[in-house]
Enzyme design. Structure first.
Site, PDB file in Angstrom:
ATOM      1  N   ASP A  69       0.842  -1.586   0.423  1.00 34.07           N
ATOM      2  CA  ASP A  69       0.119  -0.230  -0.085  1.00 34.07           C
ATOM      3  C   ASP A  69       0.923   0.951  -0.021  1.00 34.07           C
ATOM      4  OD1 ASP A  69       1.077  -0.490   2.730  1.00 34.07           O
ATOM      5  OD2 ASP A  69      -1.354  -0.834   3.363  1.00 34.07           O
ATOM      6  N   ASN A 138      -7.376  -3.113  14.649  1.00 41.54           N
ATOM      7  CA  ASN A 138      -8.657  -3.199  14.064  1.00 41.54           C
ATOM      8  C   ASN A 138      -8.657  -4.414  13.290  1.00 41.54           C
ATOM      9  OD1 ASN A 138      -7.696  -2.194  11.462  1.00 41.54           O
ATOM     10  ND2 ASN A 138      -9.382  -0.372  11.976  1.00 41.54           N
ATOM     11  N   HIS A 140      -7.157  -4.732  10.288  1.00 42.41           N
ATOM     12  CA  HIS A 140      -6.347  -4.509   9.024  1.00 42.41           C
ATOM     13  C   HIS A 140      -5.420  -5.114   8.786  1.00 42.41           C
ATOM     14  CE1 HIS A 140      -4.790  -0.264   9.592  1.00 42.41           C
ATOM     15  NE2 HIS A 140      -3.698  -1.563   9.626  1.00 42.41           N
ATOM     16  N   GLU A 145      -9.990  -2.210   6.006  1.00 45.75           N
ATOM     17  CA  GLU A 145     -10.119  -1.994   7.013  1.00 45.75           C
ATOM     18  C   GLU A 145     -11.375  -2.188   6.957  1.00 45.75           C
ATOM     19  OE1 GLU A 145      -9.014  -0.113   8.682  1.00 45.75           O
ATOM     20  OE2 GLU A 145      -7.862   1.604   8.122  1.00 45.75           O
TER      21      GLU A 145
HETATM   22  C1  F6R Z   1       1.211  -1.040   5.901  1.00 45.33           C
HETATM   23  C2  F6R Z   1       0.097  -1.763   6.511  1.00 45.33           C
HETATM   24  C3  F6R Z   1      -0.336  -1.943   7.022  1.00 45.33           C
HETATM   25  C4  F6R Z   1       0.235  -2.224   8.925  1.00 45.33           C
HETATM   26  C5  F6R Z   1      -0.750  -2.677   9.715  1.00 45.33           C
HETATM   27  C6  F6R Z   1       0.493  -2.201  11.348  1.00 45.33           C
HETATM   28  O1  F6R Z   1       1.940  -1.547   4.795  1.00 45.33           O
HETATM   29  O2  F6R Z   1      -0.267  -2.299   5.503  1.00 45.33           O
HETATM   30  O3  F6R Z   1      -1.528  -3.304   7.616  1.00 45.33           O
HETATM   31  O4  F6R Z   1       0.773  -3.521   8.968  1.00 45.33           O
HETATM   32  O5  F6R Z   1      -0.975  -1.277   9.927  1.00 45.33           O
HETATM   33  O6  F6R Z   1       1.204  -1.429  11.074  1.00 45.33           O
HETATM   34  P1  F6R Z   1       2.726  -1.256  13.290  1.00 45.33           P
HETATM   35  O7  F6R Z   1       2.927  -2.594  12.279  1.00 45.33           O
HETATM   36  O8  F6R Z   1       2.829  -0.066  12.650  1.00 45.33           O
HETATM   37  O9  F6R Z   1       1.992  -1.533  13.729  1.00 45.33           O
END
Ligand code: F6R
Length: 244
Positions: A69, A138, A140, A145
């Site tokens: 992403d 959450n 995701h 989401e």
């Molecule tokens: C990042 C992504 C997100 C993160 C998730 C956890 O490319 O796609 O899904 O993996 O938000 O983020 P952290 O590792 O910062 O807790």
């Protein structure tokens, strides 16, 4: 369905185990397509991979990478763009070919077109051999989401308040956090031959429990991984703490 869960003592052990799994993928298939993630969770893993490269244990010269992403509206030079993050944490430190790394471009005026082109690019590469994932508080994965559906292909996403709140630590204020992102869809992720999901810390415990020990529901997007045939979860004891 096959989900293997490996519980590590702490973040550092999680990172070492994850790097070893990615390293064996690279050794077994030197021209692998690696699906990569950003965020705090994989930083230690990337450090370990750079170390292995410096120790001449790994060669990235035939590797292709595709990222999950990118924020909409951030230029590639912005220090919070995922393009910048990937260069800073991995790409600039290993012998990846310059033209072998792909991320959605958040600066294109027509984001829908960019998403379609990115999906076509990932498909033309045969999708990821191994897709690295973090997980949101959450549940995701990528920026898919919680909602009523699983979106199949790369698409434009409105980030939830919870995600904006979690990410505001990297920006001057919550107002500066982009409100949209371009993200691989659940279908794009599910095409990966192996999925390696990492989670560390107590604030991921609910997401790990709901994703792997609850019903498969778009309210917890990570739960779809229960339907994937080859998932490895490496989490630390804190992230595993709500699993009985
Ligand atoms: C990042 C992504 C997100 C993160 C998730 C956890 O490319 O796609 O899904 O993996 O938000 O983020 P952290 O590792 O910062 O807790």
């Amino acid at each position: 369905m096959s989900v293997r869960i490996i519980v590590a003592k702490d973040y550092d052990e999680m990172s070492r185990k994850a790097a070893n799994i990615i390293a064996s993928q690279i050794i077994m298939k030197p021209d692998s397509v690696l699906g990569l993630a950003t965020g705090s969770t994989p930083i230690g893993t990337y450090k370990e991979l750079v170390k292995k490269y410096e120790n001449k244990e790994l060669d990235f010269s035939e590797i292709t990478t595709v990222n999950l992403d990118e924020y909409k509206g951030l230029s590639r030079e912005h220090d919070q763009s995922y393009y910048y993050f990937m260069h800073d944490n991995l790409f600039d430190h290993v012998n990846l070919r310059k033209d072998a790394s792909f991320l959605p471009d958040g600066t294109k005026a027509d984001s829908e077109k960019e998403c379609a082109e990115y999906e076509a690019k990932v498909a033309s590469l045969g999708y990821a051999d191994l897709q690295l994932l973090g997980i949101g508080r959450n549940g995701h994965i990528g920026f898919n989401e919680p909602g009523d559906v699983f979106v199949k292909d790369t698409h434009v996403v409105d980030l939830t308040e919870s995600t904006i709140d979690a990410n505001k630590r990297f920006f001057a204020s919550a107002d500066d956090v982009p409100k949209q992102a371009l993200s691989m869809g659940i279908g794009t992720i599910m095409h990966a031959k192996t999925v390696l999901l990492l989670a560390s810390g107590k604030d991921k415990a609910e997401a790990i429990k709901n994703s792997f020990f609850g019903p498969v529901t778009p309210q917890c997007q990570g739960s779809i991984l229960q339907f994937h045939s080859n998932v490895i979860v490496v989490c630390d004891e804190d992230a595993y703490s709500l699993v009985k």
